[in-house]
Design an enzyme around this catalytic site. Structure first.
Site, PDB file in Angstrom:
ATOM      1  N   ALA A  17     -10.469 -93.898   7.881  1.00 28.55           N
ATOM      2  CA  ALA A  17      -9.985 -92.975   6.858  1.00 28.55           C
ATOM      3  C   ALA A  17     -10.311 -93.564   5.492  1.00 28.55           C
ATOM      4  CB  ALA A  17      -8.484 -92.737   6.985  1.00 28.55           C
ATOM      5  N   GLY A  19      -9.694 -92.586   0.993  1.00 29.36           N
ATOM      6  CA  GLY A  19      -9.103 -91.717  -0.013  1.00 29.36           C
ATOM      7  C   GLY A  19      -9.441 -92.219  -1.394  1.00 29.36           C
ATOM      8  N   GLY A  20      -8.754 -91.670  -2.386  1.00 25.46           N
ATOM      9  CA  GLY A  20      -9.050 -92.023  -3.760  1.00 25.46           C
ATOM     10  C   GLY A  20      -8.609 -93.419  -4.138  1.00 25.46           C
ATOM     11  N   MET A  21      -7.643 -93.993  -3.389  1.00 23.25           N
ATOM     12  CA  MET A  21      -7.109 -95.293  -3.758  1.00 23.25           C
ATOM     13  C   MET A  21      -7.374 -96.380  -2.731  1.00 23.25           C
ATOM     14  SD  MET A  21      -3.427 -94.380  -5.402  1.00 23.25           S
ATOM     15  CE  MET A  21      -3.340 -96.053  -6.008  1.00 23.25           C
ATOM     16  N   ALA A  22      -7.628 -95.999  -1.507  1.00 19.49           N
ATOM     17  CA  ALA A  22      -7.744 -97.011  -0.449  1.00 19.49           C
ATOM     18  C   ALA A  22      -8.622 -96.489   0.677  1.00 19.49           C
ATOM     19  CB  ALA A  22      -6.356 -97.373   0.085  1.00 19.49           C
ATOM     20  N   GLU A  23      -8.983 -97.401   1.548  1.00 16.64           N
ATOM     21  CA  GLU A  23      -9.710 -97.066   2.769  1.00 16.64           C
ATOM     22  C   GLU A  23      -9.030 -97.787   3.923  1.00 16.64           C
ATOM     23  OE1 GLU A  23     -13.627 -98.192   1.731  1.00 16.64           O
ATOM     24  OE2 GLU A  23     -13.160-100.319   1.418  1.00 16.64           O
ATOM     25  N   LYS A  42      -5.279-101.298   5.780  1.00 12.92           N
ATOM     26  CA  LYS A  42      -5.473-100.463   4.602  1.00 12.92           C
ATOM     27  C   LYS A  42      -5.846-101.362   3.434  1.00 12.92           C
ATOM     28  CE  LYS A  42      -3.350 -96.764   1.920  1.00 12.92           C
ATOM     29  NZ  LYS A  42      -2.226 -95.816   1.832  1.00 12.92           N
ATOM     30  N   ASP A 149       6.563 -87.850  -0.465  1.00 14.36           N
ATOM     31  CA  ASP A 149       5.284 -87.192  -0.150  1.00 14.36           C
ATOM     32  C   ASP A 149       5.230 -86.838   1.337  1.00 14.36           C
ATOM     33  OD1 ASP A 149       2.779 -86.135  -0.457  1.00 14.36           O
ATOM     34  OD2 ASP A 149       1.735 -88.054  -0.420  1.00 14.36           O
TER      35      ASP A 149
END
Length: 599
Positions: A17, A19-23, A42, A149
């Site tokens: 996975a 995203g904008g902040m992490a992988e 992460k 969230d």
């Protein structure tokens, strides 16, 4: 297979996975004697690792997450920095997140059943209850955790049917960093509570409202507050115009609708005040309305939905398990009091050799005497323990041999006494007739059950088995007896009933039924010109009570079997008729002859 990346003491196998902040990577951690564990690592992207404010918040939130220990929350095992990148090591969940599952269901024109939705929300409530009540292990004070969230992306569902919440606390850090950046939270505004949308302070009841949005969407297979823009989405949340769920999905029981209505109350004081009470109500609902539901059936449903992905995942994990790598280990040499560095192969086994020979020493006054047993001659045997320290292994071996020696003589003496007793008893005991024993009857094996997945288009059709209403709706997974004939019926208002005889010959069977709308019906007329009072007419095996048959609506694009039987002569006349949408057809049947006219 792609080459693995070494990241500190972990081996990154593949990216799962981003995203904008992490992988997030599937990682492997080596252990002692080749024991390995799959993990999810992460890794924060470098631009965020250089942000001082984010670093402090990330550290604090990582400390909070370590306190969470619940089966419905993804556990965090490690936190640190490697190659100037902060990382978290988490429990690896072999499955999909809820957003991926929803998208796959829509692709297959499918949806969760009512009991599955209740189960998912119940499990989420269990995880939230633990988080909301969590105590800091180091201070003993409440952590006051609020997820903030609770969106489908942050709910994982494993192939084994487990439901787990992810990203506790990290969502808070993301919001604080990026709250001023336009579009950062796009796609998540749709799961905010009214107070959250107004910028008010949040508490655990905010998470419960977000869970209520999830529940409404899973039951309706539609989005609740999503709009064309973020501003329009927030406006819909503030207006709180929520359609009644039973108007969209009539298969939702009133008891569940009542629970959903309470979760989605605009006034947080009217909502469920704790996740524990919500969990209790959902658990009670499942036990009463769906007592046969179990997580195993849910697991089968998920595995069938992602059949190929599940097989590929299993295959890759097996391949990764077989991969070998070498690690550095320090072995202590006690003879020289130095540390020797060796290369250890995790797949090899060490061989331990022990010298069992003990040196004989002359008798002396320093020997220790144990309480000796009687030997066969009636004298006492002397057993000595050398003064010299043989070490831990040597002492254990010596004591073990001592016990074996003592046990041997005791056993030999007992055996001799038993032999004499048997000889004496054989002289005085009378001969008894043999006793006949009857083996207890072997219980018949329980009948085997197979899984039937019932899908329909459109969804939420009521299910009947052998004309018995189950008060359940499609999609549904049922356990039925193997190799047993059933009549499956599906009924939905404004649609023709669907009927099919089924026999489950495989462990997993799927029925996909397409219901025809009444608006596109075809119509059939059946005339019996001779002896109609003595004739019975059957359409698809059902007897028509009133003759002549006029404007009988039938499902289009199907072949229908029409039969006429004369009760007096037992003469039969049959014909198969295929009708198109809107078509009207008249059929004349004369049972006493083979003559049939169709016009």
């Amino acid at each position: 297979m792609a080459a693995a990346e070494s990241f500190g003491k972990y081996l990154l196998l593949e990216k799962i996975a981003s995203g904008g902040m992490a992988e997030v990577y599937l990682a492997k951690s080596p252990g002692v004697d080749g024991v390995q564990k799959f993990l999810a690592l992460k890794r924060i992207l470098p631009q965020y690792s250089e942000h001082p404010e984010f670093i402090e918040m990330f550290k604090e939130e990582a400390k909070i997450c370590v306190n969470l220990n619940n089966s419905n929350i993804v556990s965090i095992f490690d936190f640190g920095v490697e190659k100037n990148q902060f990382f978290l090591v988490m429990e690896f969940v072999e499955g999909k997140n809820l957003r991926q599952i929803i998208n796959e269901l829509k692709t297959n024109a499918n949806a969760f059943s009512v009991d599955q939705v209740a189960y998912i929300i119940k499990e989420i409530a269990s995880g939230l209850d633990h988080a909301h009540r969590c105590i800091d292990d180091s201070t003993g004070k409440p952590l006051n955790i609020v997820h903030r969230d609770m969106s489908p992306q942050n709910i994982m569902v494993s192939y084994e049917g487990e439901v787990k919440i992810i990203d506790f606390g990290i969502a808070k850090a993301e919001n604080q960093i990026d709250s001023t950046k336009t579009g950062t939270l796009k796609g998540k505004f749709g799961y905010m509570s009214p107070e959250q949308a107004d910028g008010q302070n949040v508490d655990p009841r905010t998470d419960l409202f977000s869970v209520g949005i999830l529940m409404w969407e899973l039951l309706s297979n539609e989005r609740l507050f999503a709009a064309s823009s973020e501003a329009a989405t927030l406006r819909k949340i503030r207006e709180m115009q929520i359609p009644m769920i039973r108007k969209i999905n009539p298969g939702v029981p009133p008891e569940l609708e009542k629970i959903l209505h309470k979760i989605l109350a605009k006034d947080r004081n009217l909502r469920y005040q704790t996740a524990a009470v919500l969990h209790k109500d959902l658990n009670k609902f499942l036990n009463i309305a769906y007592p046969e539901f179990n997580a195993r059936d849910f697991s089968i449903f998920i595995k069938n939905l992602f059949n190929q992905a599940y097989k590929d995942s299993r295959r890759r994990l097996v391949e990764y398990s077989k991969s070998n790598f070498v690690i550095q280990a320090k072995v202590e040499d006690t003879s020289t009091d130095t540390l020797i560095e060796e290369q250890l192969d995790l797949d090899t086994e060490a061989e331990l050799k022990v010298d069992l020979k003990l040196k004989k020493e002359p008798p002396n006054k320093n020997k220790v005497w144990m309480n000796p047993p009687l030997n066969p001659t009636g004298t006492k045997s002397k057993i000595t323990l050398p003064k010299k320290d043989l070490g831990f292994a040597g002492r254990n071996i010596f004591l073990g041999l001592t016990v074996l020696t003592v046990s041997f003589f005791v056993f030999k003496d007992s055996l001799r006494k038993i032999s004499f007793a048997r000889i004496e008893s054989s002289v005085i005991e009378p001969v008894l007739p043999p006793v006949t024993t009857v083996a207890p009857p072997v219980p018949a094996p329980a009948p085997e059950s197979f899984q039937l997945t019932i899908l329909s288009q459109p969804q939420y059709a009521e299910i009947f088995i052998d004309d018995v209403p189950l008060k359940e709706f499609t999609p549904k997974v049922k356990s039925l007896l193997a190799n047993h004939k059933y009549l499956l019926k599906l009924k939905k208002p404004d649609y023709f009933p669907y009927e099919k005889e089924i026999v489950l010959t495989q462990p997993v069977t799927t029925i996909q039924a397409k219901l025809q709308p009444l608006g596109k019906a075809a119509f059939l007329n059946v005339n019996i010109p001779i002896g109609s009072s003595q004739v019975d007419v059957y359409v698809n095996g059902k007897k028509i009570s009133q003759l002549p048959v006029t404007q009988l609506p039938l499902a289009p694009n199907q072949t229908h079997k029409i039969k006429a039987i004369n009760r007096s002569t037992a003469a039969v006349s049959e014909e198969n008729v295929y009708l198109k949408p809107g078509q009207k057809k008249t059929l004349e049947l004369i049972p006493k002859s083979t003559k049939q006219q169709v016009r």
